[in-house]
Structures are given as C-alpha cells and as structure tokens.
Design an enzyme around this catalytic site. Sequence first.
Site, PDB file in Angstrom:
ATOM      1  N   ASP A   1      -5.990 -12.384  -6.726  1.00  0.00           N
ATOM      2  CA  ASP A   1      -5.228 -11.142  -6.721  1.00  0.00           C
ATOM      3  C   ASP A   1      -5.576 -10.351  -7.983  1.00  0.00           C
ATOM      4  OD1 ASP A   1      -3.399  -9.277  -5.999  1.00  0.00           O
ATOM      5  OD2 ASP A   1      -1.632 -10.430  -6.592  1.00  0.00           O
ATOM      6  N   GLU A   2      -5.407  -9.051  -7.944  1.00  0.00           N
ATOM      7  CA  GLU A   2      -5.659  -8.202  -9.117  1.00  0.00           C
ATOM      8  C   GLU A   2      -7.030  -8.475  -9.731  1.00  0.00           C
ATOM      9  OE1 GLU A   2      -3.470  -5.973  -9.567  1.00  0.00           O
ATOM     10  OE2 GLU A   2      -1.428  -6.762  -9.451  1.00  0.00           O
TER      11      GLU A   2
ATOM     12  N   GLN B   1      -6.214   0.738 -10.537  1.00  0.00           N
ATOM     13  CA  GLN B   1      -5.068   0.180 -11.241  1.00  0.00           C
ATOM     14  C   GLN B   1      -5.474  -0.818 -12.322  1.00  0.00           C
ATOM     15  OE1 GLN B   1      -1.414  -0.631  -8.842  1.00  0.00           O
ATOM     16  NE2 GLN B   1      -2.776  -0.235  -7.125  1.00  0.00           N
TER      17      GLN B   1
ATOM     18  N   LYS C   1      -0.844  -4.936  -0.137  1.00  0.00           N
ATOM     19  CA  LYS C   1      -1.776  -5.910  -0.669  1.00  0.00           C
ATOM     20  C   LYS C   1      -1.223  -7.326  -0.612  1.00  0.00           C
ATOM     21  CE  LYS C   1      -1.617  -6.340  -4.887  1.00  0.00           C
ATOM     22  NZ  LYS C   1      -1.617  -6.533  -6.330  1.00  0.00           N
ATOM     23  N   THR C   2      -0.005  -7.474  -1.100  1.00  0.00           N
ATOM     24  CA  THR C   2       0.586  -8.810  -1.106  1.00  0.00           C
ATOM     25  C   THR C   2       0.757  -9.311   0.322  1.00  0.00           C
ATOM     26  OG1 THR C   2       1.817  -8.058  -3.020  1.00  0.00           O
ATOM     27  CG2 THR C   2       2.424 -10.182  -2.116  1.00  0.00           C
TER      28      THR C   2
ATOM     29  N   ARG D   1       4.654   3.767  -8.574  1.00  0.00           N
ATOM     30  CA  ARG D   1       5.769   2.824  -8.433  1.00  0.00           C
ATOM     31  C   ARG D   1       6.899   3.447  -7.636  1.00  0.00           C
ATOM     32  NH1 ARG D   1       3.210  -0.811  -8.177  1.00  0.00           N
ATOM     33  NH2 ARG D   1       1.514   0.678  -8.330  1.00  0.00           N
TER      34      ARG D   1
END
Length: 751
Positions: A224-225, A255, A32-33, A612
């Site tokens: 983002d998010e 998430q 994503k980043t 994670r």
Amino acid sequence: MDFSGELNNSQLEAVVHASGPALVIAGAGSGKTRVLTYRVAQLLSNGVPAYRVLALTFTNKAAREMQRRVASLVGDMQAASLWMGTFHSIFGKILRVEAEILGYTRDFTIYDAQDSRNMIKQIIKELKLDDKIYKSNDVQGRISMAKNMLITPEAYALSDNIRQADKAARKPAIHEVYRYYAARCKKSNVMDFDDLLLQTNILFRDFPDVLEKYQRKFEYLLVDEYQDTNYSQYLIIKKLSALHHNICVVGDDAQSIYSFRGARLENILNFKNDYPEYSLYKLEQNYRSTTTIVGAANSVIARNQEQIPKELFSRNEEGEKIKVIRALSDREESVQVVNEIYRAARDERQDYSRFAILYRTNAQSRLFEEVLRKLNIPYRIYGGTSFYQRKEVKDLLAYLRLAVNREDEEALRRVINYPRRGIGDTTVEMLREIARLHDVSTWNVLENLDRFNQLSAATARRLVAFREMIDGFSAMARDEEAFPVARHVALSSGIVADLSGDSTPEGVSRRENVEELLNAVKAFSEAAYKENNEDRLARFLSEIALLTDQDNEKSDDTPKVTLMTVHSAKGLEFPTVCVVGLEEALFPSVQSVYSAENLEEERRLFYVALTRAEKRLILSHALTRYRNGEITSPRPSRFIGEITPCFISAPAPARVPPRTGHEHPVQARVERRVEAPVEPVEVGDVDLTRLRPLLPEAIVPGIVVYHDVFGAGKVLSVEGTGGNRKANVYFGKHGPKVLLLKFARLSAEKE
DNA sequence: CTCTTCCAGCTTTTT
DNA sequence: GCTGGAAGAG
C-alpha cells in the site's frame, strides 16, 4: 466469490488480476483500501493460504483497518494468519527470528528517534566535535538518509559525492559519527528504525538461502502507499518478489508526501521498468467528494510537472463552494474556524466527529485547542508528544528494555541514576570511557567492575547495587510473564516511589501514565493468552517500539472534532474539512519555497488536504501570526490562488470576530481600571482589509489602532519601556483600556 | 553529586 | 511559549 456488485469495472479488474506484477494507480478517494481488501479476500478464496500473503502498509492504523475489513469478508481466523503490517513491524519480526546470523541476539531492543539522537549527541561530544556545527538533528538526518540508501559507514566514508556534500556543509566528520554510531548500536544489541529495513537488506543480500526461504514463503505481495517507499523498502520488496513476481502495488503519485524522509516517487514511476510484463489499473472515480472539491483539487495538482497522467472525476453532487476565511490574526483565525464548525454542528445537527481541522505543523494546534475548550466543543488531537514519549513512560520502558537486553546503552544511561542513587555524570562518563577503550558495552564494564580500581568504594558499591537490581529484573524477565515482571520493575526500581512523592497535578498524571503503561502490558498479556502467543516482555517491547500515538485509540463514544497535521490525515476522510494556516512560509513551508521539487511536494500535501473533504471545505489564513514569539505578517498561500476561482465562493470581507465574551485571558490580567471615564473620544472607522500589525515602538499617542477583540481605538498615552510598555487606548465600543503592548496585538491601517 | 536558574533553539511532516 | 541542556552554587 463474486464482488462484481460491489466494485466498479476498474476496481474489479484490479481485484481479480490473477498473478504477476500489477500497478494500481488509485486516485484520492477512489476506493483503494477497498481494492486491496477485496484482492486479499479474492486470493484467499482462490485457495492461497493466508500465511503466504504479505501485505505491507505505512501505518499500523492502516494495517489494522485492512485486517478488520478482510476479516469481515473472510472471517477472523483466516485474516489473523495473514502477514499484514507496517514494513517496520513485519521485518522487525523477521529480524528477530534471524537475529543471530547477523550478530544480534533475539532480544535486541529498538531505539526510537530520541534514543538515536541522544546517542549521536553523545558521540559528537566524545569525538570532540563542535555541537554548534554538528547539530544532532542534522547528523541524524544524514545518517538516516545513508541507511535508507543502503550506504554503510564504510561506503559513506569512501563516497566522493557524500564527502563533498559534507565538506560543503562544513561537517566533514559525519562519516566518523556514523561509523561510531553504527558500531555502538551493534555493541548495544539495538536497532534503530532505519536498521529494521537496512538489516533486512543485509540479511537478504548476504544470506541467499534465507532470502529464498522468505521468497518461497510469501507467494503474494501487496504494498500500500507504494509512492512513499524509500530505496531500502523498495529493494526489500523487489528481492522478495523476485521469485514469484506476484506483486501488487497500490499508490498515487499525487499523494507522495514523504520524500523528506527518503520516500522515492521514482519507485512508482519506474515500476514499469522493473516489471515490464506488468498490468496497469487506474482508479479514477472519486467516491468521496463533491465535484467542486475534486475539481479544485485537480486544478491545483495540475501544476505539478512530475506525474502519471490521470483524470480524477466524481459523479457526486456539485456541493457547496469552498469557503476561504481571511482572518486578521492567528487567534481570530481559530475563533472563526471554530465558530464555523460550531454553527454548522448546531444548524445542521451534525455531530462533531464530522469535522476536522488540518494544519501544516503541530505547533498550530494550540490556538484551536484553546478556542474549542472555551466553547466546550469536544476534540481529539493527534500528534504532539505521544504517550510513549513521556518521560516517566520512557523511564519505565528503559528499565524493561534493560531487563530484556542489558547491553542497551541508551536505556542504561536513562535509568542508571534515575531515581537518584548517587551515580552522577562523572561516574557514567567514566564507565563509558572504559567501555570505549576496551571496545565493550557499558554493561560489560559494570559486570567487571573489580578490574577497574579507580572507583571510590562508595561509588563501586552503588554501581554493584544497581547491577544486581538489573540482573534480578533480567532473571525474572527470562522466566516469568510480561505483566508480573513489569509490575515488579515499576515498584522495586523506585520509579513509583519517586513519583508518589509528588502531589502536583503533573505528578499525579505521571503516576497515572505509569499505571497506564502497566495496564498496556496487562492487556498485551491477555491478548497473548487469547491468541496463543508467547507472553514475553521482549515481544511486548518490540511491539510498543513501533507504535505511535494514533495507534492507541481510546474508545470513547463522544463525537469529537479531529485536529491533526495534513500528513497524519492521509487516508482519512471527513464531511467537513478546515485547512488552516494557508500562508506563505507556513504552507508551503519556508524550507520548500526555494526548490521546485520541494514545492511540488508541498503542493501534493495541499492536494491531500483538499481531498480529505467529502462535502464541505473551508480554507483559512491569517494576516498576522505569532511564530517563535515574534509577530509576522504572512502573505496568503499561493496555493489558495491555484484553485480555479469558480470553485471558491465569493470572498467575504474580513469581519470583526464575533465576541465569545472570554477571549484573551492575558489581557484580562493586564487591564487596569482607568479612573474617571475619560471624555468619549471620536474614533473613526478602520478599513479592515488594509490592516498591518504594529510593532510596540510604533504605537504613539494620537494614532488609531485596531484590536482583535475591542475593535478600533485611539491611543491616548503611552508609558513604560521595553516589556513593560503600556498604552492607554480609548476604544469606540469598549471605552478606555490599558494594554500591555507585549501582549496586545494592535494593528493599524497601512499608510 | 544535586538542585536551581538561565538560555538557546525550536517548528515540517513519522515509522 | 516550551523544553532540554549548560552552568553555577551549595
């Protein structure tokens, strides 16, 4: 620029998406980043000026990380002119520029959560409400919720729904607290966290020309998010993008873990309604984890109802199965988990930075810390009381805030009698009372003391001295640069003198913290000089107000085990992840087990925890746990059972914890030498899977008990009562011991 | 007004 | 098991 070699097809499509709205659904670990940073670079290489790009993130850390990665693609110069930061910091900046039209000054200061809570507490008191019913935390929560839903105090008081809800909660006067709170903040020229978003909305609503200015300025928006945006943030984005529609949001509904603070999953689900012409990109390939981990995470999240259909997959190796540790007690859990890490680090020559221990609540960190410290394993703990929340740091900051904004009521209250200068509660209360009666700030009362003659001469003199000191600081802050001002304030306010009288370790550390804060100001000054920015205290304070502990990374190259909550682990990855405390009422938390919605959020949180991990995942739970001083025997978390069993390695039976030789400092103290070795006592074996914790009253001579460290033993005698009750126990492996039952955690086999 | 001691509440997560 | 606030004594 050609990125095709570095991105997969769906990533590439999202990156080169030209203009118009785009929704990128990015599964955990799907790059994503990467997509965001390349997309920014792509825009810049297409000739979009950097200052026309606005990229919003949730944490400062994420913003910095993105900045760093963009810089590596397009160079520092360009990256530095991007508008990139958290919602709060970006709109805080904009509000500072536009403050005056909203009735604030440019020097407004920012209340952190604690400041707001104190002010709310104060108001509850003034309104003569019962603080047993009006808990400041609850009230603050209600007000925050209202602000994030853009409900003004007036609207709050008028809304039937809200009225009903508050009435049902037997707190019908919350709207009054809200009204006073908002008025007092305004009078104090301060904004709280929620105001930074709310006032932005008010700005954009009431001043269309200002809105248009920013709409034109920000040609491209990236968020983002997105799944974690609240209504207030959502509306800001919607308004800002209304002109160009060049909005690219990235997120993962699976998430979304911040609904407790107003985040709305609907924002991402409804994107298609807001921008019908949108393009959808799905990133479904996970590059982070083994297929085992991805499979397990998928099997868990599949149980949630509300979600955007997608199938996360991994082409990595299958990897190890997930290990589940069942420990007899919370203490043993920490010993076993840490041992697991210790062994892996030793046997596989991995450094400690490759391990993370994730828990649901910060309170769980303590036991792990203790064990890590005993084994000399370096660790880094995130969360807890941050540097900026320490009393001494807040005290100095309060002086600095006053120097910048003398109306700041909480700052004033904090330091008017610190260090002690003979201005007690009674006097402060009176000042506030007068301020309230005349509808002015408390500072204003100080400025017009001579009009109020109910003060004793001595008190008046002290107040004037204080006022003059602050006026001095304030004048200095206007003319001089941040660091000299801060140093001067630290010295002449008396803070340093007050702390230097204390030679205890705590006192020394407080002094160091004050120094550390001064260093931070200095660093800020230097950075400002390098970047040609204004070196003002006001700017320093507004930066610091939005900083959290995680942002002050100390560079230290010892590899360390990471300890943090699952929430703060979002966005991070580690080769080995231990998710601990997987017990009902803890994870999922008690508050969530009764509501399907909240339970789904907990499940997403668990999903975040699992994803994670890159290579290895360890889950643990304990059969007994101390909570708030009470022993509990929680059941294993339902979430463990929700993982498809084929991903979990065969459960090992509970084991006696390995001895490290120095556990239980408490017991070491209460152990007494027992006279003449008592005759060895026959102690049978204990079935460890059937153990239940024993209450002190249940411990009577003759029964067989089990102790975490000493193993099985037979109770010979019991003496004392209440907190002093002791048992003389003969342990098969360790002989006789006298244990203080308050501390010894004894278990016994279930009947 | 200040200092000490005692008690309650806390533990969900953060900008 | 800790912290912040209340209450009481000096």
